[in-house]
Motif scaffolding. Sequence first.
Motif, short mmCIF file in Angstrom:
data_model
loop_
_atom_site.label_atom_id
_atom_site.label_comp_id
_atom_site.label_asym_id
_atom_site.label_seq_id
_atom_site.Cartn_x
_atom_site.Cartn_y
_atom_site.Cartn_z
N MET A 1 0.85 -1.16 0.00
CA MET A 1 0.00 0.00 0.00
C MET A 1 0.89 1.22 0.00
N VAL A 38 -7.95 1.88 -5.87
CA VAL A 38 -7.79 0.43 -5.97
C VAL A 38 -7.97 0.08 -7.45
N VAL A 42 -5.20 -4.97 -8.77
CA VAL A 42 -5.52 -5.62 -7.49
C VAL A 42 -6.39 -6.84 -7.72
N VAL A 51 -11.45 -5.04 -1.12
CA VAL A 51 -10.27 -4.34 -0.62
C VAL A 51 -10.63 -2.93 -0.19
N THR A 52 -11.45 -2.25 -0.96
CA THR A 52 -11.87 -0.89 -0.61
C THR A 52 -12.63 -0.88 0.71
N LEU A 55 -10.11 -1.48 3.51
CA LEU A 55 -9.29 -0.30 3.72
C LEU A 55 -10.08 0.81 4.42
N ALA A 76 -3.89 1.09 -3.12
CA ALA A 76 -3.67 -0.34 -2.90
C ALA A 76 -2.76 -0.90 -3.98
N ALA A 80 -2.62 -6.34 -2.11
CA ALA A 80 -3.76 -6.07 -1.24
C ALA A 80 -4.95 -6.98 -1.57
N LEU A 88 -3.55 -5.49 6.22
CA LEU A 88 -3.81 -4.13 5.77
C LEU A 88 -3.69 -3.14 6.93
#
Length: 107
Positions: A1, A38, A42, A51-52, A55, A76, A80, A88
């Motif tokens: 990241m 992102v 990814v 992932v979003t 995060l 990312a 990630a 993370l």
Amino acid sequence: MVLHYLSERPEQSGGGPVSDAHASSTVPPPGARAGFVVGKAVGNSVVRHRVTRRLRAVVREELHRLPGSADLVVRARPEAGTASSDVLRRDLTAGLDRLLGSGVTRS
């Protein structure tokens, strides 16, 4: 990241068209802001959204560490997509420690 940090948000100029009479007098809410990047590297759409969300939850826990006028962008990296929330969180905490000059080491 990768973290992109702006400690002081620039003043907004009133150069754009105003569609509402109240819009020119509204002030953005105080407090630090965070944004996320992102990309397709990814993973597919499902992975990127996951992932979003992760995060966003991790950053929400650490946002209090930033000054109220700060902006933070979290980008990312491809790793990630397979990282757990704990990984993370660890990476974000380490990155913020470096950015903010905190000498605290967490395990």
